[in-house]
Motif scaffolding. Structure first.
Motif, short mmCIF file in Angstrom:
data_model
loop_
_atom_site.label_atom_id
_atom_site.label_comp_id
_atom_site.label_asym_id
_atom_site.label_seq_id
_atom_site.Cartn_x
_atom_site.Cartn_y
_atom_site.Cartn_z
N SER A 338 0.82 -1.21 0.00
CA SER A 338 0.00 0.00 0.00
C SER A 338 0.86 1.26 0.00
CB SER A 338 -0.92 0.01 1.23
OG SER A 338 -1.71 -1.15 1.26
N ASP A 339 2.06 1.17 0.59
CA ASP A 339 2.95 2.33 0.72
C ASP A 339 3.97 2.34 -0.42
OD1 ASP A 339 1.51 2.28 3.01
OD2 ASP A 339 3.19 2.23 4.39
N ALA A 340 3.47 2.30 -1.65
CA ALA A 340 4.36 2.21 -2.82
C ALA A 340 4.83 3.59 -3.27
CB ALA A 340 3.64 1.51 -3.96
N VAL A 341 6.07 3.64 -3.74
CA VAL A 341 6.67 4.87 -4.28
C VAL A 341 7.42 4.51 -5.56
CG1 VAL A 341 8.34 6.72 -3.85
CG2 VAL A 341 6.97 5.84 -1.96
N GLU A 342 7.35 5.40 -6.54
CA GLU A 342 8.17 5.23 -7.74
C GLU A 342 9.08 6.43 -7.93
OE1 GLU A 342 6.81 4.12 -11.51
OE2 GLU A 342 6.04 2.17 -10.91
N VAL A 343 10.30 6.16 -8.36
CA VAL A 343 11.31 7.20 -8.56
C VAL A 343 11.93 7.03 -9.94
CG1 VAL A 343 13.42 8.27 -7.67
CG2 VAL A 343 11.81 7.17 -6.08
N LYS A 344 12.14 8.15 -10.64
CA LYS A 344 12.85 8.15 -11.92
C LYS A 344 14.19 8.84 -11.75
CE LYS A 344 9.45 8.10 -15.69
NZ LYS A 344 8.94 8.89 -16.83
N VAL A 345 15.23 8.24 -12.28
CA VAL A 345 16.58 8.80 -12.18
C VAL A 345 17.19 8.88 -13.56
CG1 VAL A 345 18.90 8.50 -11.22
CG2 VAL A 345 16.90 7.86 -9.85
N ALA A 346 17.70 10.06 -13.93
CA ALA A 346 18.43 10.23 -15.20
C ALA A 346 19.80 9.59 -15.04
CB ALA A 346 18.55 11.70 -15.54
N LEU A 347 20.11 8.64 -15.91
CA LEU A 347 21.37 7.89 -15.77
C LEU A 347 22.56 8.58 -16.42
CD1 LEU A 347 20.01 4.27 -16.37
CD2 LEU A 347 20.36 5.48 -14.20
N ASP A 348 22.38 9.83 -16.88
CA ASP A 348 23.54 10.58 -17.37
C ASP A 348 24.27 11.28 -16.24
OD1 ASP A 348 21.56 12.41 -16.86
OD2 ASP A 348 21.70 13.47 -18.77
N ASP A 349 23.52 11.75 -15.22
CA ASP A 349 24.18 12.43 -14.11
C ASP A 349 23.61 12.06 -12.74
OD1 ASP A 349 21.73 13.66 -14.17
OD2 ASP A 349 22.47 15.70 -14.52
N GLY A 350 22.60 11.14 -12.70
CA GLY A 350 22.06 10.70 -11.43
C GLY A 350 21.00 11.61 -10.83
N GLU A 351 20.53 12.59 -11.58
CA GLU A 351 19.50 13.50 -11.07
C GLU A 351 18.16 12.77 -10.99
OE1 GLU A 351 17.32 17.79 -12.11
OE2 GLU A 351 18.44 16.70 -13.66
N VAL A 352 17.45 12.96 -9.88
CA VAL A 352 16.09 12.42 -9.77
C VAL A 352 15.16 13.33 -10.56
CG1 VAL A 352 14.16 11.96 -8.21
CG2 VAL A 352 16.48 11.31 -7.54
#
Length: 447
Positions: A338-352
């Motif tokens: 129920s406590d789900a989170v999704e995160v996107k990270v740019a793999l060129d510099d690690g920025e979220v």
């Protein structure tokens, strides 16, 4: 001689044009006849299914066996689905008919929730029986009104294509018999729906769902802009645009955005505590300089920075040089979906560049998780023996009636396909089975 040739060519041209016009007319008539037949069939099917729905609800009231009740509720749910499908095929797009569709949807939702629960352990309540009696009476009224429309349509040889033309022509008064009949149905149902605010038909309370994990003091606009500039990585907060949610939203939110050429950013920030609920940064992402695993570490650090601790990485995948990571809360080695989170990270510099945390802030709390009544091995016995189990966990999930239940989660393979199977840890019931596409889980969360 030339004149006769010219006359002959003109005659051929006129004949050809006439033939083409005739064929076009025939083709148009064929399309109209096909559409009319479809509308007629759908309307008569709707009337028939409403008759059956009324009868089946009445039959339910006369039943006394819990063994027969569940299949009966499934049958009512099926009939409401059929009736909704019939409505969807009628030319009613310009005629408000949403109350009737909502009425049918609520019947289907109520009967489905009742059908999937154990009626031996949780029999029908007095309130639910009263609801069924109301539905029986109200579905009878709708059935009779539809029968009246059907009788008038057949007696006067009315066409549904005329209904479509009447709806499309906004300048003329809509005195079409069929339209008047459906308007009567809609007004009747609108009267029914007023009494459903706290009814068992909805399956949930009318009280707004509360965000359980929004803590801290309420922040002002300047503090919101400061947090927005940090999270969206915009040095000059004057470039940010801020707006507030109006009345009617579930919680007070600041929406913050910016646009700079081909880069843009947007986020929703809860006023209480200044927690980020949604973040989306759109920009060109260059070639990978960090791995998918390193990206997951960046995502984990980001969650901790925003006070989302004890989050367990569930799935990771890569699309266009962007890592997408799904996390669930881990309470004493129990996964809490129920406590789900999704995160996107740019793999060129690690920025979220993306975050979806609404589910976390809406549901997160320290739960009183009971001890399983079944052992892991006992739960395995409930899994299809043809499934080759690879991994096993304890997990809290929402079941089909939106109740949190403790389960054993099994990851297994059958015929080269991977499945996630949840077995209730208290009674051994198979709660859910999900087929996984490769290694990715779709949480139905869009960035």
């Amino acid at each position: 001689m030339f004149r006769w040739i010219l006359i002959g060519l003109l005659a051929l041209g006129i004949a050809g044009t006439a033939f083409w016009g005739y064929m076009e007319h025939q083709e148009k008539n064929s399309v109209l006849i096909q559409a009319e037949n479809t509308y007629q069939r759908s309307f008569h099917d709707l009337t028939y299914h409403m008759d059956l729905l009324h009868d089946q609800i009445g039959t339910t009231l006369a039943m006394n066996s819990t063994e027969r009740l569940s299949p009966q509720f499934v049958e009512i749910w099926r009939l409401t689905s059929e009736a909704l499908s019939d409505v969807g095929q009628l030319p009613l797009g310009l005629l408000p008919f949403n109350k009737t569709e909502e009425f049918l949807s609520n019947i289907g939702d109520f009967t489905y929730r009742t059908a999937v629960r154990d009626l031996d352990d949780s029999p029908l309540t007095e309130e639910e029986t009263k609801t069924l009696k109301k539905l029986y009476s109200q579905s009878g009224d709708i059935k009779d009104e539809l029968r009246d429309v059907q009788h008038m349509a057949l007696e006067n040889n009315l066409r549904w294509m005329d209904v479509q033309l009447a709806l499309a022509n906004e300048d003329e008064p809509m005195d079409n018999t069929i339209i008047d009949g459906f308007t009567t149905v809609e007004k009747s149902v609108e009267g029914y729906s007023e009494g459903y605010a706290d009814s068992a038909i909805l399956g949930t309370s009318s009280e707004e769902h509360q965000y359980k994990h929004l803590n801290g003091k309420e922040i002002g606009e300047q503090e919101a802009l400061k947090k927005g500039s940090e999270i969206l990585n915009v040095k000059n907060k004057d470039k940010l645009t801020l707006s507030e949610t109006g009345e009617g939203s579930d919680i007070p939110i600041y929406s913050i955005s910016y646009q700079n050429g081909d880069e843009s950013g947007y986020m929703d920030l809860a006023k209480q505590g200044g927690h980020p609920l949604t973040v989306l940064i759109t920009r060109p992402v260059a070639e990978n300089k960090i791995s998918l695993n390193e990206g997951s570490e960046k995502a984990q650090e980001y969650l901790k920075k925003h006070d989302m601790d004890s989050m367990m990485l569930l799935e990771s995948s890569e699309y266009d040089n962007v890592g997408v990571y799904s996390f669930v809360y881990n309470q004493n080695d129990v996964r809490v979906y129920s406590d789900a989170v999704e995160v996107k990270v740019a793999l060129d510099d690690g920025e979220v560049i993306g975050l979806t945390a609404r589910n976390y802030y809406m549901n997160h709390t320290e739960r009183d998780i009971p001890e399983p009544a079944l052992s892991m091995d006992e739960a395995k016995e409930m899994v299809n023996p043809n499934v080759d189990i690879q991994e096993e966990f304890l997990a809290v999930i929402d079941n089909d009636v939106d109740e949190e239940v403790l389960t054993y989660e099994f990851l297994g393979v059958l015929d080269n396909d991977t499945y996630r199977i949840f077995i209730n840890a208290m009674n051994g019931r198979e709660e859910k089975v999900e087929k996984l596409d490769g290694t990715e889980i779709n949480f139905a969360v869009n960035f």
